[in-house]
Design a protein around this motif. Sequence first.
Motif: not given
Length: 360
Positions: A58-61, A65-73, A91-97
């Motif tokens: 789950y953490m890998k996905d 997903g976070m990198f794809i959304e951040s750097f391919q959007g 990114v900070f919020k998603k990393t914290g969660l």
Amino acid sequence: MKWIQLDLQHFAGEKTEKATPKKRQDAKKKGQVAKSQDVNTAIVLLAVFMLLSLIGPYMKDAILGMFIESFQGQMLTTLTEDTTQTLFLDVFKKTGLLLAPVMGVALVAGVAANFMQIGFMFSTEAIQFKLEKIDPIKGFKRIFSMRAIVELLKSILKISLVGLVTFLVIWQRMDEIMTLSQKSVAAALAILADITVKVGLYASAVLLFLSLLDFLYQKYDFEKSIRMSKQDIKDEYKNIEGDPLIKSKIKQKQREMAMQRMMQEVPKADVVITNPTHFAIALKYEDGKLDAPYVVAKGVDYVAQKIKYVAKENDVVMVENRPLARALYDQTEIGQAIPEEFFKAVAEILAFVYKTKGKI
């Protein structure tokens, strides 16, 4: 004779006795307990790696997903000061969660490890500033003490065993590692993550085993450090017995217990002789036990009222005889037979009581 006395004093001063409960309580107030920091480390690491083995996919996905959304959007194509701030906060919020479960498990495991070793304890003395802690002479002694040597040996043992476990795990997966260049990035990362988690689990298990041995050593060392001499125990006992507050509490408890026992005997009495307001004497006659009636309870004022109340609740006959009640109170003790001079008066009262109850 003098050398014998000195020798006896020497043995009396040796700390060969186990610590008393009071000594243990005082040590705990100062933050001195049998505790192994290695137990905390091992349990926290084991809990974290077990969690990673469960939620790793789950953490890998989530990370991908976070990198794809951040750097391919579209955000990168219109990168401005406002979008940079928004991207960073997202990114900070998603990393914290993502890291919250790991941090939570580590916190719970650390608290549980401490609680298992020492229970609940709060002490401010352990963190107070003391000049002796920065004394270079004492610091030099600590560096070259037996405890420092033991800690060095423990560190060498931990490094050796953890290194051996890591080597064995990697050696078993060497074939997979050698073919990583032929795999996709995602597959290679999955293999490396699996190897890392396995190394962490096995290393944590080894550390947990070593930490249990360390805890036994720490307990032995702590027990040794708080040992007392025979003289220490005597002095402690004198101090406790000499405390007026403690002595008064002990006497109060003894009075309460004696009062309770006495009141339990009142229902068994044959008669209660009263003043009627100030004194009460409960008497009982048992054929074959004593040659005369004996006192099972006596009291004045409040205690007398209590005796009368219990007697009334249990249908014990009460007889008013002021001079006899006062004389019996002054000249008899609980459990003691009445003096011969009161035989006639008490016999008349008991005869009246027995006749009233239909026993004669």
